[in-house]
Design a protein around this motif. Structure first.
Motif, mmCIF file in Angstrom:
data_model
loop_
_atom_site.group_PDB
_atom_site.id
_atom_site.type_symbol
_atom_site.label_atom_id
_atom_site.label_comp_id
_atom_site.label_asym_id
_atom_site.label_seq_id
_atom_site.Cartn_x
_atom_site.Cartn_y
_atom_site.Cartn_z
ATOM 1 N N LYS A 1 0.835 -1.198 0.000
ATOM 2 C CA LYS A 1 0.000 0.000 0.000
ATOM 3 C C LYS A 1 0.873 1.253 0.000
ATOM 4 O O LYS A 1 2.020 1.226 0.459
ATOM 5 N N THR A 2 0.300 2.331 -0.516
ATOM 6 C CA THR A 2 1.041 3.601 -0.529
ATOM 7 C C THR A 2 0.994 4.223 0.864
ATOM 8 O O THR A 2 0.144 3.867 1.692
ATOM 9 N N LEU A 3 1.894 5.157 1.095
ATOM 10 C CA LEU A 3 1.876 5.893 2.366
ATOM 11 C C LEU A 3 0.560 6.649 2.521
ATOM 12 O O LEU A 3 0.012 6.743 3.621
ATOM 13 N N ALA A 4 0.017 7.171 1.422
ATOM 14 C CA ALA A 4 -1.248 7.912 1.490
ATOM 15 C C ALA A 4 -2.360 7.010 2.036
ATOM 16 O O ALA A 4 -3.116 7.401 2.926
ATOM 17 N N ARG A 5 -2.428 5.794 1.528
ATOM 18 C CA ARG A 5 -3.465 4.864 1.973
ATOM 19 C C ARG A 5 -3.236 4.467 3.436
ATOM 20 O O ARG A 5 -4.173 4.404 4.239
ATOM 21 N N TYR A 6 -1.967 4.232 3.767
ATOM 22 C CA TYR A 6 -1.594 3.868 5.139
ATOM 23 C C TYR A 6 -2.082 4.930 6.121
ATOM 24 O O TYR A 6 -2.702 4.619 7.141
ATOM 25 N N TYR A 7 -1.833 6.203 5.801
ATOM 26 C CA TYR A 7 -2.242 7.272 6.717
ATOM 27 C C TYR A 7 -3.751 7.474 6.712
ATOM 28 O O TYR A 7 -4.349 7.751 7.753
ATOM 29 N N ALA A 8 -4.376 7.319 5.566
ATOM 30 C CA ALA A 8 -5.843 7.461 5.521
ATOM 31 C C ALA A 8 -6.478 6.429 6.449
ATOM 32 O O ALA A 8 -7.395 6.742 7.213
ATOM 33 N N GLU A 9 -5.958 5.211 6.440
ATOM 34 C CA GLU A 9 -6.519 4.154 7.299
ATOM 35 C C GLU A 9 -6.287 4.457 8.770
ATOM 36 O O GLU A 9 -7.171 4.293 9.602
ATOM 37 N N ARG A 10 -5.080 4.893 9.094
ATOM 38 C CA ARG A 10 -4.789 5.148 10.513
ATOM 39 C C ARG A 10 -5.570 6.333 11.047
ATOM 40 O O ARG A 10 -6.034 6.329 12.190
ATOM 41 N N ARG A 11 -5.693 7.374 10.232
ATOM 42 C CA ARG A 11 -6.420 8.545 10.714
ATOM 43 C C ARG A 11 -7.880 8.192 10.962
ATOM 44 O O ARG A 11 -8.496 8.669 11.902
ATOM 45 N N LYS A 12 -8.408 7.332 10.115
ATOM 46 C CA LYS A 12 -9.786 6.897 10.259
ATOM 47 C C LYS A 12 -9.942 6.099 11.569
ATOM 48 O O LYS A 12 -10.904 6.268 12.303
ATOM 49 N N LEU A 13 -8.941 5.258 11.840
ATOM 50 C CA LEU A 13 -8.983 4.418 13.034
ATOM 51 C C LEU A 13 -8.964 5.247 14.313
ATOM 52 O O LEU A 13 -9.656 4.964 15.267
ATOM 53 N N TYR A 14 -8.140 6.297 14.325
ATOM 54 C CA TYR A 14 -7.994 7.080 15.556
ATOM 55 C C TYR A 14 -9.075 8.128 15.725
ATOM 56 O O TYR A 14 -9.294 8.613 16.817
ATOM 57 N N ALA A 15 -9.692 8.525 14.628
ATOM 58 C CA ALA A 15 -10.653 9.619 14.738
ATOM 59 C C ALA A 15 -12.043 9.135 14.390
ATOM 60 O O ALA A 15 -12.556 9.386 13.323
ATOM 61 N N GLU A 16 -12.640 8.397 15.301
ATOM 62 C CA GLU A 16 -13.995 7.930 15.058
ATOM 63 C C GLU A 16 -14.945 9.106 15.185
ATOM 64 O O GLU A 16 -14.603 10.145 15.712
ATOM 65 N N ASP A 17 -16.155 8.890 14.715
ATOM 66 C CA ASP A 17 -17.126 9.979 14.786
ATOM 67 C C ASP A 17 -17.504 10.282 16.218
ATOM 68 O O ASP A 17 -17.707 9.390 17.017
ATOM 69 N N PHE A 18 -17.583 11.547 16.511
ATOM 70 C CA PHE A 18 -18.058 11.950 17.825
ATOM 71 C C PHE A 18 -19.499 12.399 17.658
ATOM 72 O O PHE A 18 -19.812 13.166 16.778
ATOM 73 N N PRO A 19 -20.375 11.905 18.511
ATOM 74 C CA PRO A 19 -21.777 12.315 18.385
ATOM 75 C C PRO A 19 -21.949 13.787 18.736
ATOM 76 O O PRO A 19 -21.043 14.415 19.262
ATOM 77 N N ASP A 20 -23.122 14.304 18.415
ATOM 78 C CA ASP A 20 -23.366 15.732 18.645
ATOM 79 C C ASP A 20 -23.887 16.021 20.038
ATOM 80 O O ASP A 20 -24.395 17.097 20.289
ATOM 81 N N PHE A 21 -23.719 15.035 20.952
ATOM 82 C CA PHE A 21 -24.306 15.265 22.272
ATOM 83 C C PHE A 21 -23.646 16.407 23.021
ATOM 84 O O PHE A 21 -24.107 16.823 24.047
ATOM 85 N N TYR A 22 -22.551 16.944 22.498
ATOM 86 C CA TYR A 22 -21.923 18.023 23.247
ATOM 87 C C TYR A 22 -22.451 19.414 22.892
ATOM 88 O O TYR A 22 -21.975 20.396 23.417
ATOM 89 N N ASP A 23 -23.427 19.487 22.013
ATOM 90 C CA ASP A 23 -23.997 20.803 21.686
ATOM 91 C C ASP A 23 -24.456 21.548 22.942
ATOM 92 O O ASP A 23 -24.130 22.724 23.134
ATOM 93 N N ALA A 24 -25.220 20.827 23.775
ATOM 94 C CA ALA A 24 -25.745 21.466 24.986
ATOM 95 C C ALA A 24 -24.599 21.893 25.900
ATOM 96 O O ALA A 24 -24.637 22.987 26.486
#
Ligand SMILES: [Zn+2]
Length: 351
Positions: free
Chosen positions: A236-259
């Motif tokens: 795999k390319t470095l670009a793909r490697y980093y895209a996968e890792r960034r996705k792994l570490y930065a999961e979606d945060f819900p919007d419950f912090y609006d309040a």
């Protein structure tokens, strides 16, 4: 000096690989296997040699095979340690830092800690200590659900050694063993006996000590195995490697912090400065303090702060006129979010 002080023969790397001069986006298009990085000749060579000397100084003949992989780990059942390939060249460390905001194991001390920890797994793979009844009675069943991202550490517990951050020994019996081994390796027996005097964890250290006495005089049950994720074979390319890792570490945060954000910014001051702007001004200090005290990945914390900034902008929040309490409120809130995420498993850290 002795036969067990085996050092891999140095096969010279190309003096300066051609990709060193590339800009980040050009470098990212390269495949990992084409980088040609090796431990020999890199700064890792000396760090691995130092780690091997430590093993020798504790009287162990065991030497795990060290190779370049895509992250820090010891392959299941194999007495080997994978070291992330980006540590083998300063240009790749720079890229790693730009992509992930930190370089895991990038300093000599951090690298030694991770080598010791992974060596704990590797020596267990070699001798299969964890399949023994006496091991289970000390550390628990290794069949426990493996969930290093969802454990709920008890920071005050004296039943576990402290080596890697986040009370990592509490993550799983295998991690407990690896961390106990790491402390046993890092310190002389009189040092760990003193440091852990009165702790329940001392029993674990003594048990590891007795197992290592056995290991000194017996041959390992497993001496080789497949080196998975070997960097020289990663297409795999470095670009793909980093895209996968960034996705792994930065999961979606819900919007419950609006309040929560509305409370922190006290619904602002209609004419006030934008909340996002205030956060942006304080971002570096905020992220720095939270990383220092939660020991979470900088990339994850930074991502969280960025998302909150974005949310503030979408909600068009403004800052109150009196901003004196604001940075305390924000720092305390963010540290709590990050810590809760550690408990609920949204932030992954496993070694
Ligand atoms: Zn581990």
């Amino acid at each position: 000096m002795e036969a067990h002080d085996h050092v891999e023969p140095v096969s010279p790397q190309p003096v300066v690989p051609a990709w060193v001069a590339l800009k980040d986006d050009e470098l990212l298009a390269r495949r990992i296997c084409d980088l040609g990085v090796q431990i020999a000749g890199s700064e890792l060579e000396g760090r691995v040699a130092q780690f091997q000397e430590e093993l020798a100084s504790r009287g162990l003949a065991f030497r795990p095979a060290c190779y370049l992989g895509d992250e820090w780990f010891s392959p299941a059942g194999v007495p080997a340690i994978a070291i992330p390939f980006y540590l083998a060249h300063p240009r790749l460390k720079t890229l790693e830092h730009r992509q992930m905001l930190e370089v895991e194991g990038g300093t000599p001390e951090w690298c030694q800690k991770l080598l010791r920890h992974e060596c704990g797994h590797a020596i267990d793979h070699a001798y299969r200590f964890s399949s023994r009844e006496d091991w289970r009675s000390v550390f628990g069943s290794p069949e426990t659900e493996y969930a290093p991202e969802t454990y709920q550490p008890r920071p005050y517990s004296k039943g576990f050694v402290r080596h890697l951050p986040n009370w990592y020994a509490q993550a799983h019996p295998d991690e407990d063993f690896a961390e106990t081994f790491a402390v046993w390796l890092a310190l002389k027996p009189e040092e760990w006996r003193e440091q852990y005097r009165g702790w329940k964890a001392l029993e674990k250290l003594k048990f590891v000590h007795s197992m290592m006495e056995e290991a000194k005089s017996t041959a390992p049950k497993a001496s080789r195995g497949r080196h998975i994720s070997d960097a020289s074979k990663l297409r795999k390319t470095l670009a793909r490697y980093y895209a996968e890792r960034r996705k792994l570490y930065a999961e979606d945060f819900p919007d419950f912090y609006d309040a929560d954000l509305r409370v922190i910014f006290e619904n602002g001051d209609a004419q006030g400065e934008s909340a996002a702007k205030v956060m942006r001004k304080n971002r570096a200090a905020l992220v720095g303090s939270i990383v220092r005290w939660t020991q979470q990945r900088k990339y994850t914390v930074d991502m969280l702060v960025r998302r909150l900034m974005q949310r503030c902008q979408q909600l068009e929040l403004t800052a109150p006129r009196d901003q004196s309490r604001l940075s305390y409120e924000l720092a305390a809130y963010l540290a709590t979010l990050v810590t809760n995420h550690l408990h609920t498993g949204r932030f992954k850290r496993s070694v």
